[in-house]
Design a protein around this motif. Structure first.
Motif, PDB file in Angstrom:
ATOM      1  N   ARG A 284      -5.236   3.389  92.617  1.00 40.12           N
ATOM      2  CA  ARG A 284      -6.211   2.807  91.696  1.00 40.12           C
ATOM      3  C   ARG A 284      -6.573   1.396  92.136  1.00 40.12           C
ATOM      4  O   ARG A 284      -5.805   0.740  92.821  1.00 40.12           O
ATOM      5  CB  ARG A 284      -5.614   2.783  90.295  1.00 40.12           C
ATOM      6  CG  ARG A 284      -5.300   4.194  89.806  1.00 40.12           C
ATOM      7  CD  ARG A 284      -4.591   4.200  88.485  1.00 40.12           C
ATOM      8  NE  ARG A 284      -5.381   3.497  87.492  1.00 40.12           N
ATOM      9  CZ  ARG A 284      -4.856   3.011  86.372  1.00 40.12           C
ATOM     10  NH1 ARG A 284      -3.571   3.151  86.109  1.00 40.12           N
ATOM     11  NH2 ARG A 284      -5.609   2.373  85.502  1.00 40.12           N
TER      12      ARG A 284
ATOM     13  N   SER B   7      -9.169  -1.392  87.637  1.00 42.41           N
ATOM     14  CA  SER B   7      -8.874  -0.287  86.718  1.00 42.41           C
ATOM     15  C   SER B   7      -7.485  -0.424  86.111  1.00 42.41           C
ATOM     16  O   SER B   7      -7.280  -0.113  84.942  1.00 42.41           O
ATOM     17  CB  SER B   7      -9.038   1.067  87.413  1.00 42.41           C
ATOM     18  OG  SER B   7      -7.982   1.323  88.311  1.00 42.41           O
TER      19      SER B   7
ATOM     20  N   SER C  39      -7.695  -3.449  83.519  1.00 39.53           N
ATOM     21  CA  SER C  39      -8.474  -3.143  82.314  1.00 39.53           C
ATOM     22  C   SER C  39      -7.745  -2.173  81.389  1.00 39.53           C
ATOM     23  O   SER C  39      -7.926  -2.208  80.187  1.00 39.53           O
ATOM     24  CB  SER C  39      -9.857  -2.601  82.672  1.00 39.53           C
ATOM     25  OG  SER C  39      -9.764  -1.340  83.275  1.00 39.53           O
ATOM     26  N   GLU C  40      -6.905  -1.333  81.956  1.00 36.49           N
ATOM     27  CA  GLU C  40      -6.148  -0.390  81.128  1.00 36.49           C
ATOM     28  C   GLU C  40      -5.001  -1.059  80.382  1.00 36.49           C
ATOM     29  O   GLU C  40      -4.670  -0.679  79.269  1.00 36.49           O
ATOM     30  CB  GLU C  40      -5.584   0.732  81.992  1.00 36.49           C
ATOM     31  CG  GLU C  40      -4.754   1.729  81.201  1.00 36.49           C
ATOM     32  CD  GLU C  40      -4.150   2.811  82.070  1.00 36.49           C
ATOM     33  OE1 GLU C  40      -3.204   3.446  81.598  1.00 36.49           O
ATOM     34  OE2 GLU C  40      -4.614   3.024  83.208  1.00 36.49           O
ATOM     35  N   HIS C  41      -4.398  -2.068  80.995  1.00 40.40           N
ATOM     36  CA  HIS C  41      -3.154  -2.600  80.451  1.00 40.40           C
ATOM     37  C   HIS C  41      -3.258  -3.956  79.776  1.00 40.40           C
ATOM     38  O   HIS C  41      -2.265  -4.441  79.247  1.00 40.40           O
ATOM     39  CB  HIS C  41      -2.090  -2.652  81.550  1.00 40.40           C
ATOM     40  CG  HIS C  41      -1.709  -1.280  81.990  1.00 40.40           C
ATOM     41  ND1 HIS C  41      -0.840  -0.488  81.274  1.00 40.40           N
ATOM     42  CD2 HIS C  41      -2.102  -0.538  83.048  1.00 40.40           C
ATOM     43  CE1 HIS C  41      -0.700   0.674  81.879  1.00 40.40           C
ATOM     44  NE2 HIS C  41      -1.458   0.671  82.954  1.00 40.40           N
TER      45      HIS C  41
END
Length: 144
Positions: free
Chosen positions: A76, A80, A83-85
């Motif tokens: 990844r 990405s 932004s997810e965590h």
């Protein structure tokens, strides 16, 4: 991808102030072959096969066995993963310490790191005294 090390580091997360993510990072999202070593006397610790400094064969035991696990996963991008965590992925925020030690793909990762969204106060980046990698990393960090 080293489950034992990940669990140990996760347990060190004092008062929930740190974000620890287990993911393979690269400059682009794609399927990769990843090697995770089993520990012991060999030198290699793991990473995306395409970026390893030494060929996999150099870690084979005298009997021709590989002392770890080779598997496929999806790498990844830093954007990405972040932004997810993070709680507010679309707002600028501060990363107090960034460590990039990925056994060869450091410049590839930093080249796509979203520095416009994240202020990085301090960073360490492994380069193993490899002059082309040092030059690449320094150039990326100067532009950031």
């Amino acid at each position: 991808p080293n489950a034992r090390t990940f669990e140990w580091r996760k347990a060190q997360n004092f008062a929930g102030r740190h974000v620890l993510v287990q993911a393979a990072a690269l400059g682009e999202e794609r399927d990769v072959k990843f090697v995770a070593t089993a520990g012991g006397e060999h030198r290699m610790s793991g990473g995306v096969v395409d970026f390893l400094q030494e060929p996999l064969e150099s870690s084979m035991t005298p009997g021709g066995q590989f002392p770890g696990e080779l598997f496929s996963l999806t790498a990844r991008t830093p954007a990405s993963i972040l932004s997810e965590h993070l709680l507010h992925p679309h707002q600028a925020c501060t990363i107090h310490f960034l460590s990039v030690d990925t056994e060869g793909s450091e410049a590839d990762i930093l080249a796509t790191f979203p520095f416009r969204l994240y202020t990085v106060c301090s960073a360490t980046v492994e380069h193993n005294a490899n002059t082309p990698k040092q030059v690449a990393v320094r150039g990326i960090m100067r532009e950031a």
